[in-house]
Design a protein around this motif. Structure first.
Motif, short mmCIF file in Angstrom:
data_model
loop_
_atom_site.label_atom_id
_atom_site.label_comp_id
_atom_site.label_asym_id
_atom_site.label_seq_id
_atom_site.Cartn_x
_atom_site.Cartn_y
_atom_site.Cartn_z
N ALA A 22 0.84 -1.21 0.00
CA ALA A 22 0.00 0.00 0.00
C ALA A 22 0.87 1.26 0.00
O ALA A 22 0.54 2.25 -0.67
N LEU A 23 1.98 1.23 0.72
CA LEU A 23 2.91 2.36 0.70
C LEU A 23 3.46 2.57 -0.70
O LEU A 23 3.53 3.70 -1.20
N LEU A 24 3.84 1.49 -1.35
CA LEU A 24 4.35 1.59 -2.72
C LEU A 24 3.27 2.12 -3.66
O LEU A 24 3.57 2.92 -4.56
N THR A 34 7.30 11.42 4.78
CA THR A 34 6.94 10.38 5.74
C THR A 34 5.67 10.77 6.48
O THR A 34 4.80 9.93 6.73
N GLY A 35 5.53 12.05 6.79
CA GLY A 35 4.32 12.52 7.45
C GLY A 35 3.08 12.28 6.62
O GLY A 35 2.04 11.85 7.14
N PHE A 41 -2.35 6.19 6.86
CA PHE A 41 -2.55 4.97 7.66
C PHE A 41 -2.88 5.36 9.10
O PHE A 41 -2.06 5.17 10.01
N PRO A 42 -4.07 5.89 9.36
CA PRO A 42 -4.40 6.37 10.70
C PRO A 42 -4.39 5.28 11.78
O PRO A 42 -4.18 5.57 12.95
N ALA A 43 -4.60 4.03 11.38
CA ALA A 43 -4.63 2.93 12.36
C ALA A 43 -3.23 2.38 12.65
O ALA A 43 -3.08 1.48 13.48
N VAL A 44 -2.21 2.91 11.97
CA VAL A 44 -0.84 2.41 12.13
C VAL A 44 0.00 3.52 12.76
O VAL A 44 -0.11 4.68 12.39
N VAL A 49 5.01 2.73 10.46
CA VAL A 49 5.16 3.18 9.07
C VAL A 49 6.64 3.36 8.75
O VAL A 49 7.12 2.95 7.70
N MET A 50 7.38 3.96 9.67
CA MET A 50 8.81 4.18 9.44
C MET A 50 9.55 2.85 9.35
O MET A 50 10.49 2.71 8.56
N LYS A 51 9.13 1.88 10.14
CA LYS A 51 9.76 0.55 10.07
C LYS A 51 9.49 -0.08 8.69
O LYS A 51 10.39 -0.66 8.07
#
Length: 112
Positions: A22-24, A34-35, A41-44, A49-51
């Motif tokens: 999904a990030l891709l 990154t922000g 992804f409000p649930a993450v 996300v950074m990982k």
């Protein structure tokens, strides 16, 4: 022209996770901070996300640059193109040959 080698196992592992895919998908439209990615992804958590971004970066699927306090993430399609060349191009050539043979057989049957 030298070719860049990618760790295909790392690329496959990175692609195995739906959040990373999904990030891709988000980065396909262009670079994002990154922000911005965290907001998608409000649930993450931001840490998660950074990982995920770190794993994508290790697999060279994401390239990151800094601009002041912002980190910009860019999609790097080269590892995906490498996978495509390795796995799909030979199949496409084989399928094309099969389709041509099928078309010839069908044309001969129609002529009869």
């Amino acid at each position: 022209m030298p070719t860049t080698e990618f760790d295909i196992d790392a690329v496959c592992r990175a692609l195995a996770d739906p959040t990373r895919r999904a990030l891709l998908d988000l980065l396909r439209d262009g670079p994002k901070t990154t922000g911005d990615l965290c907001l998608a992804f409000p649930a993450v958590t931001r840490f998660a996300v950074m990982k995920h971004l770190g794993i994508l970066e290790s697999a060279q699927l994401v390239l990151a640059t800094r601009e002041g306090s912002k980190r910009w993430n860019w999609l790097n399609g080269a590892p995906l193109a490498t996978l495509m060349q390795r796995w799909m191009t030979p199949l496409a050539i084989s399928w094309s040959s099969d389709m041509l043979a099928f078309a010839q057989i069908a044309a001969e049957k129609i002529k009869r």
